[in-house]
Design an enzyme around this catalytic site. Sequence first.
Site, PDB file in Angstrom:
ATOM      1  N   GLN A   1      36.104 -48.909  44.351  1.00  0.00           N
ATOM      2  CA  GLN A   1      36.908 -48.310  45.423  1.00  0.00           C
ATOM      3  C   GLN A   1      38.391 -48.522  45.115  1.00  0.00           C
ATOM      4  O   GLN A   1      38.873 -49.658  45.105  1.00  0.00           O
ATOM      5  CB  GLN A   1      36.547 -48.991  46.751  1.00  0.00           C
ATOM      6  CG  GLN A   1      35.090 -48.806  47.156  1.00  0.00           C
ATOM      7  CD  GLN A   1      34.596 -49.923  48.063  1.00  0.00           C
ATOM      8  OE1 GLN A   1      34.901 -51.109  47.827  1.00  0.00           O
ATOM      9  NE2 GLN A   1      33.818 -49.587  49.070  1.00  0.00           N
TER      10      GLN A   1
ATOM     11  N   ARG B   1      32.735 -40.601  58.205  1.00  0.00           N
ATOM     12  CA  ARG B   1      33.246 -39.237  57.974  1.00  0.00           C
ATOM     13  C   ARG B   1      34.236 -38.850  59.081  1.00  0.00           C
ATOM     14  O   ARG B   1      35.219 -38.180  58.843  1.00  0.00           O
ATOM     15  CB  ARG B   1      32.101 -38.207  57.923  1.00  0.00           C
ATOM     16  CG  ARG B   1      31.018 -38.463  56.893  1.00  0.00           C
ATOM     17  CD  ARG B   1      31.472 -38.419  55.452  1.00  0.00           C
ATOM     18  NE  ARG B   1      32.212 -39.518  54.891  1.00  0.00           N
ATOM     19  CZ  ARG B   1      31.721 -40.668  54.385  1.00  0.00           C
ATOM     20  NH1 ARG B   1      30.440 -40.901  54.414  1.00  0.00           N
ATOM     21  NH2 ARG B   1      32.522 -41.576  53.872  1.00  0.00           N
TER      22      ARG B   1
ATOM     23  N   LYS C   1      22.212 -48.294  49.027  1.00  0.00           N
ATOM     24  CA  LYS C   1      23.108 -49.330  49.549  1.00  0.00           C
ATOM     25  C   LYS C   1      22.323 -50.627  49.541  1.00  0.00           C
ATOM     26  O   LYS C   1      21.246 -50.703  50.141  1.00  0.00           O
ATOM     27  CB  LYS C   1      23.531 -48.994  50.983  1.00  0.00           C
ATOM     28  CG  LYS C   1      24.613 -47.957  51.045  1.00  0.00           C
ATOM     29  CD  LYS C   1      25.153 -47.802  52.447  1.00  0.00           C
ATOM     30  CE  LYS C   1      26.307 -46.813  52.467  1.00  0.00           C
ATOM     31  NZ  LYS C   1      26.067 -45.560  51.717  1.00  0.00           N
TER      32      LYS C   1
ATOM     33  N   ALA D   1      36.133 -40.981  60.686  1.00  0.00           N
ATOM     34  CA  ALA D   1      37.339 -41.783  60.466  1.00  0.00           C
ATOM     35  C   ALA D   1      38.221 -41.169  59.383  1.00  0.00           C
ATOM     36  O   ALA D   1      39.443 -41.291  59.422  1.00  0.00           O
ATOM     37  CB  ALA D   1      36.951 -43.215  60.084  1.00  0.00           C
ATOM     38  N   GLU D   2      37.581 -40.490  58.413  1.00  0.00           N
ATOM     39  CA  GLU D   2      38.372 -39.879  57.336  1.00  0.00           C
ATOM     40  C   GLU D   2      39.161 -38.682  57.828  1.00  0.00           C
ATOM     41  O   GLU D   2      40.180 -38.324  57.265  1.00  0.00           O
ATOM     42  CB  GLU D   2      37.432 -39.402  56.211  1.00  0.00           C
ATOM     43  CG  GLU D   2      37.009 -40.503  55.292  1.00  0.00           C
ATOM     44  CD  GLU D   2      35.648 -40.247  54.661  1.00  0.00           C
ATOM     45  OE1 GLU D   2      35.121 -41.178  54.055  1.00  0.00           O
ATOM     46  OE2 GLU D   2      35.109 -39.129  54.797  1.00  0.00           O
TER      47      GLU D   2
ATOM     48  N   ARG E   1      31.226 -44.552  39.352  1.00  0.00           N
ATOM     49  CA  ARG E   1      31.778 -43.651  40.371  1.00  0.00           C
ATOM     50  C   ARG E   1      33.060 -44.287  40.931  1.00  0.00           C
ATOM     51  O   ARG E   1      33.033 -45.419  41.402  1.00  0.00           O
ATOM     52  CB  ARG E   1      30.767 -43.454  41.501  1.00  0.00           C
ATOM     53  CG  ARG E   1      31.275 -42.507  42.594  1.00  0.00           C
ATOM     54  CD  ARG E   1      30.507 -42.653  43.901  1.00  0.00           C
ATOM     55  NE  ARG E   1      29.091 -42.343  43.771  1.00  0.00           N
ATOM     56  CZ  ARG E   1      28.172 -42.809  44.630  1.00  0.00           C
ATOM     57  NH1 ARG E   1      28.502 -43.603  45.638  1.00  0.00           N
ATOM     58  NH2 ARG E   1      26.905 -42.498  44.455  1.00  0.00           N
TER      59      ARG E   1
ATOM     60  N   THR F   1      35.992 -37.610  44.833  1.00  0.00           N
ATOM     61  CA  THR F   1      37.085 -37.348  45.772  1.00  0.00           C
ATOM     62  C   THR F   1      37.120 -35.872  46.108  1.00  0.00           C
ATOM     63  O   THR F   1      36.662 -35.038  45.319  1.00  0.00           O
ATOM     64  CB  THR F   1      38.445 -37.791  45.189  1.00  0.00           C
ATOM     65  OG1 THR F   1      39.463 -37.561  46.163  1.00  0.00           O
ATOM     66  CG2 THR F   1      38.797 -37.050  43.909  1.00  0.00           C
TER      67      THR F   1
ATOM     68  N   ASP G   1      25.704 -47.773  45.654  1.00  0.00           N
ATOM     69  CA  ASP G   1      26.898 -47.561  46.487  1.00  0.00           C
ATOM     70  C   ASP G   1      27.654 -48.878  46.659  1.00  0.00           C
ATOM     71  O   ASP G   1      27.058 -49.959  46.600  1.00  0.00           O
ATOM     72  CB  ASP G   1      26.487 -47.093  47.894  1.00  0.00           C
ATOM     73  CG  ASP G   1      26.104 -45.613  47.939  1.00  0.00           C
ATOM     74  OD1 ASP G   1      26.332 -44.895  46.955  1.00  0.00           O
ATOM     75  OD2 ASP G   1      25.573 -45.195  48.990  1.00  0.00           O
TER      76      ASP G   1
ATOM     77  N   ALA H   1      35.766 -46.315  51.799  1.00  0.00           N
ATOM     78  CA  ALA H   1      35.570 -45.806  53.156  1.00  0.00           C
ATOM     79  C   ALA H   1      35.612 -46.895  54.229  1.00  0.00           C
ATOM     80  O   ALA H   1      35.448 -46.594  55.402  1.00  0.00           O
ATOM     81  CB  ALA H   1      34.225 -45.076  53.225  1.00  0.00           C
TER      82      ALA H   1
HETATM   83  C1  LIG Z   1      30.275 -38.653  46.026  1.00  0.00           C
HETATM   84  C2  LIG Z   1      30.937 -39.678  46.887  1.00  0.00           C
HETATM   85  C3  LIG Z   1      30.401 -40.941  46.963  1.00  0.00           C
HETATM   86  C4  LIG Z   1      31.047 -41.933  47.727  1.00  0.00           C
HETATM   87  N1  LIG Z   1      30.560 -43.218  47.720  1.00  0.00           N
HETATM   88  C5  LIG Z   1      31.248 -44.174  48.358  1.00  0.00           C
HETATM   89  C6  LIG Z   1      30.860 -45.542  48.264  1.00  0.00           C
HETATM   90  O1  LIG Z   1      29.866 -45.909  47.608  1.00  0.00           O
HETATM   91  N2  LIG Z   1      31.604 -46.468  48.933  1.00  0.00           N
HETATM   92  C7  LIG Z   1      32.714 -46.118  49.667  1.00  0.00           C
HETATM   93  O2  LIG Z   1      33.373 -47.000  50.219  1.00  0.00           O
HETATM   94  N3  LIG Z   1      33.088 -44.827  49.799  1.00  0.00           N
HETATM   95  C8  LIG Z   1      32.382 -43.857  49.164  1.00  0.00           C
HETATM   96  N4  LIG Z   1      32.802 -42.549  49.277  1.00  0.00           N
HETATM   97  C9  LIG Z   1      33.817 -42.173  50.303  1.00  0.00           C
HETATM   98  C10 LIG Z   1      35.231 -42.290  49.772  1.00  0.00           C
HETATM   99  O3  LIG Z   1      35.553 -43.647  49.566  1.00  0.00           O
HETATM  100  C11 LIG Z   1      36.240 -41.676  50.749  1.00  0.00           C
HETATM  101  O4  LIG Z   1      36.197 -42.341  51.968  1.00  0.00           O
HETATM  102  C12 LIG Z   1      36.032 -40.192  51.005  1.00  0.00           C
HETATM  103  O5  LIG Z   1      35.631 -39.527  49.859  1.00  0.00           O
HETATM  104  C13 LIG Z   1      37.355 -39.526  51.479  1.00  0.00           C
HETATM  105  O6  LIG Z   1      38.354 -39.702  50.521  1.00  0.00           O
HETATM  106  P1  LIG Z   1      38.914 -38.537  49.556  1.00  0.00           P
HETATM  107  O7  LIG Z   1      38.955 -39.098  48.180  1.00  0.00           O
HETATM  108  O8  LIG Z   1      38.144 -37.309  49.705  1.00  0.00           O
HETATM  109  O9  LIG Z   1      40.424 -38.369  49.963  1.00  0.00           O
HETATM  110  P2  LIG Z   1      41.124 -38.026  51.417  1.00  0.00           P
HETATM  111  O10 LIG Z   1      42.556 -38.183  51.086  1.00  0.00           O
HETATM  112  O11 LIG Z   1      40.494 -38.822  52.464  1.00  0.00           O
HETATM  113  O12 LIG Z   1      40.733 -36.521  51.603  1.00  0.00           O
HETATM  114  C14 LIG Z   1      41.238 -35.448  50.811  1.00  0.00           C
HETATM  115  C15 LIG Z   1      40.859 -34.135  51.511  1.00  0.00           C
HETATM  116  O13 LIG Z   1      39.453 -33.970  51.527  1.00  0.00           O
HETATM  117  C16 LIG Z   1      38.992 -33.453  52.766  1.00  0.00           C
HETATM  118  N5  LIG Z   1      38.149 -34.466  53.456  1.00  0.00           N
HETATM  119  C17 LIG Z   1      37.980 -35.759  53.083  1.00  0.00           C
HETATM  120  N6  LIG Z   1      37.096 -36.374  53.895  1.00  0.00           N
HETATM  121  C18 LIG Z   1      36.708 -35.443  54.807  1.00  0.00           C
HETATM  122  C19 LIG Z   1      35.805 -35.463  55.915  1.00  0.00           C
HETATM  123  N7  LIG Z   1      35.121 -36.559  56.242  1.00  0.00           N
HETATM  124  N8  LIG Z   1      35.655 -34.333  56.637  1.00  0.00           N
HETATM  125  C20 LIG Z   1      36.328 -33.198  56.321  1.00  0.00           C
HETATM  126  N9  LIG Z   1      37.196 -33.121  55.268  1.00  0.00           N
HETATM  127  C21 LIG Z   1      37.383 -34.228  54.527  1.00  0.00           C
HETATM  128  C22 LIG Z   1      40.240 -33.124  53.555  1.00  0.00           C
HETATM  129  O14 LIG Z   1      40.587 -31.790  53.244  1.00  0.00           O
HETATM  130  C23 LIG Z   1      41.250 -34.094  52.988  1.00  0.00           C
HETATM  131  O15 LIG Z   1      42.577 -33.635  53.157  1.00  0.00           O
HETATM  132  C24 LIG Z   1      32.207 -41.580  48.477  1.00  0.00           C
HETATM  133  C25 LIG Z   1      32.751 -40.303  48.388  1.00  0.00           C
HETATM  134  C26 LIG Z   1      32.144 -39.354  47.594  1.00  0.00           C
HETATM  135  C27 LIG Z   1      32.768 -37.997  47.483  1.00  0.00           C
END
Ligand SMILES: Cc1cc2nc3c(=O)[nH]c(=O)nc-3n(C[C@H](O)[C@H](O)[C@H](O)COP(=O)(O)OP(=O)(O)OC[C@H]3O[C@@H](n4cnc5c(N)ncnc54)[C@H](O)[C@@H]3O)c2cc1C
Length: 302
Positions: free
Chosen positions: A162, A283, A96, A285-286, A183, A225, A133, A188
Amino acid sequence: MLRSTLLAASRSPRVRAIVESGPFDPLVSRFVAGATAADALAVARVLTVDRLVTLDHLGEDTTERPQADANVAAYEHILALLGDTGLAERVEVSVKLSALGQSLAIDGDKIALEGARRVCAAAAAVGTTVTVDMEDHTTTDRTLDTVRELRVDHAWVGAVVQAHLRRTEADCRDLAGPGSRVRLCKGAYDEPESVAYRDRAGVDASFARCLRVLMAGEGLPMVATHDPRLIELARTLGRDRPYELQMLHGVRPSAQRALAAEGETVRVYLPYGTEWFGYFMRRLAERPANLTFFLRSLLGRG
Ligand SMILES: Cc1cc2nc3c(=O)[nH]c(=O)nc-3n(C[C@H](O)[C@H](O)[C@H](O)COP(=O)(O)OP(=O)(O)OC[C@H]3O[C@@H](n4cnc5c(N)ncnc54)[C@H](O)[C@@H]3O)c2cc1C
């Protein structure tokens, strides 16, 4: 509403000081490998049996130059260890820029670029890669500029975009050139309506559009994702070309293993270090269900 509150708390130094002073909560350990480089290597060694790994030395919003320098040194240290242990073939690092000094009041961008150059040189020395990131939207242009600068010497530097930002489809077009590692994640951070889609349907539709652009391009799409529908879309669009699926440590681990067993290239984002608060709050908040577990365990500490 709850998401915004948690994300606001994630940037509060007071809340952070209180929460980080406690022991590693079991829920924190679900998402974070541990406090030290040795903890990170131990978990990475297990994961790399069937997956690739991206290590993240936790830290962000650094406001002191010595801390920014210490974060660069921590990356140099873990990269040297990756070389020594033979893990560099399957493990890269993510940085970061705000941990490397981007948010310092004077010369922040220059200091972060110098730090990132040192991290890239250490990665090149052991034969691995670095991904930068993406943080909140106020830093997007500066971060992409820094990635461009780093790619002059190291074409393999990964960028992150994003899907929740309205600008991202256009960024994907700019970034989809030959060899470009990109990526794609949903995003987030809590962003205003003026720059971001704030509803799930809008974010998911944008993700699908961005994915189509990257998959039609000449780079390496890294699809970050846990969303089963978007993972299936990536597998369909990527049928005849290289790409990576990426997920966070502790999130849908059985799906990670199943995808790897089906022959997908799966990479796990694995954070370690003592500054876990901001990462952990994102995490929570997600998935607000995580918050209930965490509060119960905090109260149980008595
Ligand atoms: C490898 C990687 C790198 C990333 N890098 C960045 C970055 O550089 N900048 C940035 O802003 N964001 C980053 N993120 C975070 C991303 O933006 C999302 O906030 C996060 O991945 C949740 O979104 P989702 O695509 O999984 O979809 P969502 O719709 O949020 O989740 C889909 C499903 O995944 C599961 N899930 C998701 N999150 C969680 C959790 N925290 N705990 C338990 N289960 C969960 C649940 O089953 C949910 O129904 C990264 C994510 C990944 C996987």
